[in-house]
Scaffold this motif. Structure first.
Motif, PDB file in Angstrom:
ATOM      1  N   ILE A 215       0.914  -1.136  -0.105  1.00  0.00           N
ATOM      2  CA  ILE A 215       0.132   0.011   0.038  1.00  0.00           C
ATOM      3  C   ILE A 215       0.955   1.347  -0.050  1.00  0.00           C
ATOM      4  O   ILE A 215       0.861   2.305  -0.672  1.00  0.00           O
ATOM      5  N   LEU A 216       2.075   1.234   0.763  1.00  0.00           N
ATOM      6  CA  LEU A 216       2.785   2.462   0.846  1.00  0.00           C
ATOM      7  C   LEU A 216       3.650   2.625  -0.293  1.00  0.00           C
ATOM      8  O   LEU A 216       4.007   3.757  -0.868  1.00  0.00           O
ATOM      9  N   LEU A 217       3.949   1.406  -0.914  1.00  0.00           N
ATOM     10  CA  LEU A 217       4.859   1.481  -2.216  1.00  0.00           C
ATOM     11  C   LEU A 217       3.939   2.210  -3.350  1.00  0.00           C
ATOM     12  O   LEU A 217       4.623   2.559  -4.380  1.00  0.00           O
ATOM     13  N   THR A 218       2.586   1.970  -3.231  1.00  0.00           N
ATOM     14  CA  THR A 218       1.905   2.359  -4.409  1.00  0.00           C
ATOM     15  C   THR A 218       1.941   4.035  -4.619  1.00  0.00           C
ATOM     16  O   THR A 218       2.106   4.606  -5.638  1.00  0.00           O
ATOM     17  N   SER A 219       2.255   4.826  -3.868  1.00  0.00           N
ATOM     18  CA  SER A 219       2.514   6.343  -3.830  1.00  0.00           C
ATOM     19  C   SER A 219       4.011   6.278  -4.527  1.00  0.00           C
ATOM     20  O   SER A 219       4.141   7.715  -4.915  1.00  0.00           O
ATOM     21  N   LEU A 220       4.933   5.377  -4.472  1.00  0.00           N
ATOM     22  CA  LEU A 220       6.079   5.653  -5.285  1.00  0.00           C
ATOM     23  C   LEU A 220       6.185   5.044  -6.650  1.00  0.00           C
ATOM     24  O   LEU A 220       6.770   5.642  -7.574  1.00  0.00           O
ATOM     25  N   VAL A 221       5.395   4.293  -6.982  1.00  0.00           N
ATOM     26  CA  VAL A 221       5.466   3.636  -8.255  1.00  0.00           C
ATOM     27  C   VAL A 221       4.231   4.348  -9.301  1.00  0.00           C
ATOM     28  O   VAL A 221       4.248   3.944 -10.440  1.00  0.00           O
ATOM     29  N   ASP A 222       3.318   4.903  -8.693  1.00  0.00           N
ATOM     30  CA  ASP A 222       2.278   5.486  -9.445  1.00  0.00           C
ATOM     31  C   ASP A 222       1.968   6.725  -9.386  1.00  0.00           C
ATOM     32  O   ASP A 222       2.483   7.319  -8.378  1.00  0.00           O
ATOM     33  N   SER A 223       1.079   7.394 -10.373  1.00  0.00           N
ATOM     34  CA  SER A 223       1.265   8.832 -10.461  1.00  0.00           C
ATOM     35  C   SER A 223       0.260   9.478  -9.128  1.00  0.00           C
ATOM     36  O   SER A 223      -0.611   8.767  -8.759  1.00  0.00           O
ATOM     37  N   HIS A 224       0.603  10.667  -8.758  1.00  0.00           N
ATOM     38  CA  HIS A 224      -0.332  11.458  -7.860  1.00  0.00           C
ATOM     39  C   HIS A 224      -1.754  11.369  -8.420  1.00  0.00           C
ATOM     40  O   HIS A 224      -2.686  11.425  -7.789  1.00  0.00           O
ATOM     41  N   ALA A 225      -1.864  11.933  -9.685  1.00  0.00           N
ATOM     42  CA  ALA A 225      -3.252  12.017 -10.341  1.00  0.00           C
ATOM     43  C   ALA A 225      -3.850  10.768 -10.364  1.00  0.00           C
ATOM     44  O   ALA A 225      -5.086  10.524  -9.994  1.00  0.00           O
ATOM     45  N   ARG A 226      -3.209   9.602 -10.501  1.00  0.00           N
ATOM     46  CA  ARG A 226      -4.027   8.247 -10.475  1.00  0.00           C
ATOM     47  C   ARG A 226      -4.626   7.956  -9.113  1.00  0.00           C
ATOM     48  O   ARG A 226      -5.415   7.426  -8.698  1.00  0.00           O
ATOM     49  N   ILE A 227      -3.594   8.136  -8.209  1.00  0.00           N
ATOM     50  CA  ILE A 227      -3.787   7.922  -6.874  1.00  0.00           C
ATOM     51  C   ILE A 227      -5.184   8.573  -6.365  1.00  0.00           C
ATOM     52  O   ILE A 227      -6.088   8.091  -5.740  1.00  0.00           O
ATOM     53  N   MET A 228      -5.046  10.117  -6.703  1.00  0.00           N
ATOM     54  CA  MET A 228      -6.246  10.953  -6.300  1.00  0.00           C
ATOM     55  C   MET A 228      -7.381  10.569  -7.065  1.00  0.00           C
ATOM     56  O   MET A 228      -8.541  10.721  -6.724  1.00  0.00           O
ATOM     57  N   GLY A 229      -7.414   9.892  -8.203  1.00  0.00           N
ATOM     58  CA  GLY A 229      -8.548   9.550  -9.249  1.00  0.00           C
ATOM     59  C   GLY A 229      -9.033   8.085  -8.688  1.00  0.00           C
ATOM     60  O   GLY A 229     -10.291   7.655  -9.105  1.00  0.00           O
ATOM     61  N   GLY A 230      -8.705   7.616  -7.678  1.00  0.00           N
ATOM     62  CA  GLY A 230      -9.080   6.349  -6.946  1.00  0.00           C
ATOM     63  C   GLY A 230      -8.511   5.274  -7.520  1.00  0.00           C
ATOM     64  O   GLY A 230      -8.998   3.992  -7.470  1.00  0.00           O
ATOM     65  N   ALA A 231      -7.151   5.100  -8.011  1.00  0.00           N
ATOM     66  CA  ALA A 231      -6.523   3.885  -8.654  1.00  0.00           C
ATOM     67  C   ALA A 231      -6.337   2.884  -7.361  1.00  0.00           C
ATOM     68  O   ALA A 231      -6.034   3.342  -6.448  1.00  0.00           O
ATOM     69  N   PRO A 232      -6.422   1.638  -7.505  1.00  0.00           N
ATOM     70  CA  PRO A 232      -6.136   0.671  -6.578  1.00  0.00           C
ATOM     71  C   PRO A 232      -4.809   0.612  -6.108  1.00  0.00           C
ATOM     72  O   PRO A 232      -3.849   1.094  -6.730  1.00  0.00           O
ATOM     73  N   THR A 233      -4.595   0.230  -4.804  1.00  0.00           N
ATOM     74  CA  THR A 233      -3.256  -0.200  -4.409  1.00  0.00           C
ATOM     75  C   THR A 233      -2.664  -1.169  -5.077  1.00  0.00           C
ATOM     76  O   THR A 233      -3.242  -2.032  -5.657  1.00  0.00           O
ATOM     77  N   LEU A 234      -1.487  -1.384  -5.009  1.00  0.00           N
ATOM     78  CA  LEU A 234      -0.464  -2.381  -5.498  1.00  0.00           C
ATOM     79  C   LEU A 234      -1.438  -3.989  -4.796  1.00  0.00           C
ATOM     80  O   LEU A 234      -1.488  -4.799  -5.821  1.00  0.00           O
TER      81      LEU A 234
END
Length: 430
Positions: free
Chosen positions: A94-113
């Motif tokens: 879950i924490l690694l998701t913010s390092l490998v995915d873009s901020h826009a995708r995360i704010m858009g509701g993309a699932p965690t790894l």
């Protein structure tokens, strides 16, 4: 040792537990969610800012699952240390998701790894340690999701609440199931001990208590020194009845007692009560271990007892036939004691498709309403143990039909293939 010398392994003890289906279910859930997560990462590969990081994490997670998938198949393998490392994989993903995915995708509701695979780690805590462990694991996952999203979004809150509620609910259900299982195991132990105690009490009733009762009656009738002997026998009979009825007969360490099979009736009984005859041997069983019930019941026929039987053999397992004959003997003893010397008894054997039915009827004065319950409370166990208890252990029934002034009818039903529980336990010990 003998089994090992002959190349045979002893059978494994089966562990019956309400948890086992849950462990199997969580194993299947973890495997299926891993496949789903791998497909999801593969489809979103080009959308990650650092796709190699996502691939590396999923590779590590796959290796972890391949090495430890059997851990969740039983509570013995699923240790606390394994659960902590498993949860660390989920939180780390879950924490690694913010390092490998873009901020826009995360704010858009993309699932965690790890996506929904995370719930499997929480459910492992729930099944292993109950709702408290599940609450702690869910809270750790919730904090990790908030750190990854960096805000309390609606979808994040929904996912956190769902994981928390599911984990706590399943943990609570597991705790209730464990408590119920312990209660059931204790009840089964008590039932087994009670049945063994009742079996021993039947043997005491069929032998010692009847002898003491006869000595008391005969001593009182003769008078003199014999009357004192009869009085002492009566006191010992009352004390022994109280001991048996109070449940103080302990089955542990007691010697196994063979089923009581009465001697052939001669038709001549003392006015003071039934004659006590030595036990006779049971007819040898057939090649398949069965015994003809007619051969055990025919000797009861005499001047005061009429025996009716079918023309063909009525077969039951030898132990069950012996117990049935002992119950019939107890019923005839009740006729001789309570119906009087002039009473006549009839024994009818019927061979039903799935059961053997034996009816014992007399033309005595009958049994007053409530007398059987009063006799059981007084410690007189002829009906409660020697008849009803025997039939119950065989899986059968014993029913009484009695009308004051019109006699009594006892109907004994034994299912074919029945075997007394005491006999089965005795064989397992030998």
């Amino acid at each position: 040792m003998a089994a090992r010398r002959h190349g045979k392994r002893p059978p494994k003890a089966l562990r019956m537990s309400v948890e086992l289906p849950l462990w199997r279910a969580i194993t299947g859930y973890r495997i299926l969610t891993l496949v789903y997560t791998l497909c999801q990462v593969a489809l979103s590969y080009r959308r990650y800012e650092h796709p190699l990081g996502a691939v590396a994490y999923m590779g590590a997670l796959t290796v972890w699952m391949a090495l430890t998938w059997r851990r969740t198949t039983s509570p013995e393998r699923c240790t606390r240390q394994f659960l902590i490392v498993d949860l660390a994989f989920a939180v780390g993903g879950i924490l690694l998701t913010s390092l490998v995915d873009s901020h826009a995708r995360i704010m858009g509701g993309a699932p965690t790894l790890p996506s929904i695979w995370t719930a499997g780690a929480v459910l492992g805590f729930a099944i292993k340690g109950g709702w408290r462990w599940a609450a702690v694991a869910s809270s750790v996952v919730a904090v990790a999701n908030l750190v990854e999203r960096q805000q309390l979004a609606r979808d994040t809150l929904r996912n956190v609440v769902l994981v928390w509620v599911a984990g706590v609910a399943i943990g609570y259900v597991v705790e209730v199931a464990r408590a119920s299982e312990r209660t059931l195991a204790r009840a089964l132990q008590i039932e087994a001990a009670t049945r063994e105690r009742e079996r021993l009490a039947r043997d005491i009733h069929d032998s010692v208590l009847q002898v003491l009762a006869m000595v008391q009656r005969r001593g009182t009738a003769i008078g003199g020194e014999a009357a004192e002997l009869g009085r002492m026998a009566g006191e010992q009979e009352a004390a022994l009845r109280t001991l048996v009825a109070g449940g103080l007969v302990r089955p542990a360490g007691a010697a196994a007692v063979a089923p009581y099979v009465p001697a052939p009736a001669t038709g001549a009984h003392d006015a003071a009560g039934p004659a006590v005859a030595p036990a006779r041997s049971v007819p040898p069983p057939a090649a398949d271990g069965s015994c003809d019930v007619r051969a055990l019941l025919a000797p009861f026929a005499g001047a005061g007892v009429t025996f009716s039987e079918p023309g063909a053999p009525v077969e039951l397992p030898a132990a069950a036939a012996a117990e049935l004959a002992a119950a019939v003997s107890a019923a005839l003893d009740n006729v001789r004691v309570h119906a009087g010397d002039g009473a006549h008894a009839w024994i009818l054997v019927e061979d039903e498709p799935h059961a053997v039915l034996v009816t014992v009827r007399d033309d005595g004065p009958g049994i007053p309403e409530g007398r059987l319950a009063d006799a059981e409370r007084e410690g007189r166990l002829g009906v409660a143990l020697s008849i009803r208890g025997r039939l119950r252990d065989l899986g059968g029934t014993a029913a009484w039909v009695s009308v004051p002034g019109q006699g009594t009818e006892v109907e004994l039903t034994v299912p074919k293939g029945a075997a007394p529980e005491g006999g089965r336990r005795g064989k397992s010990r030998s």
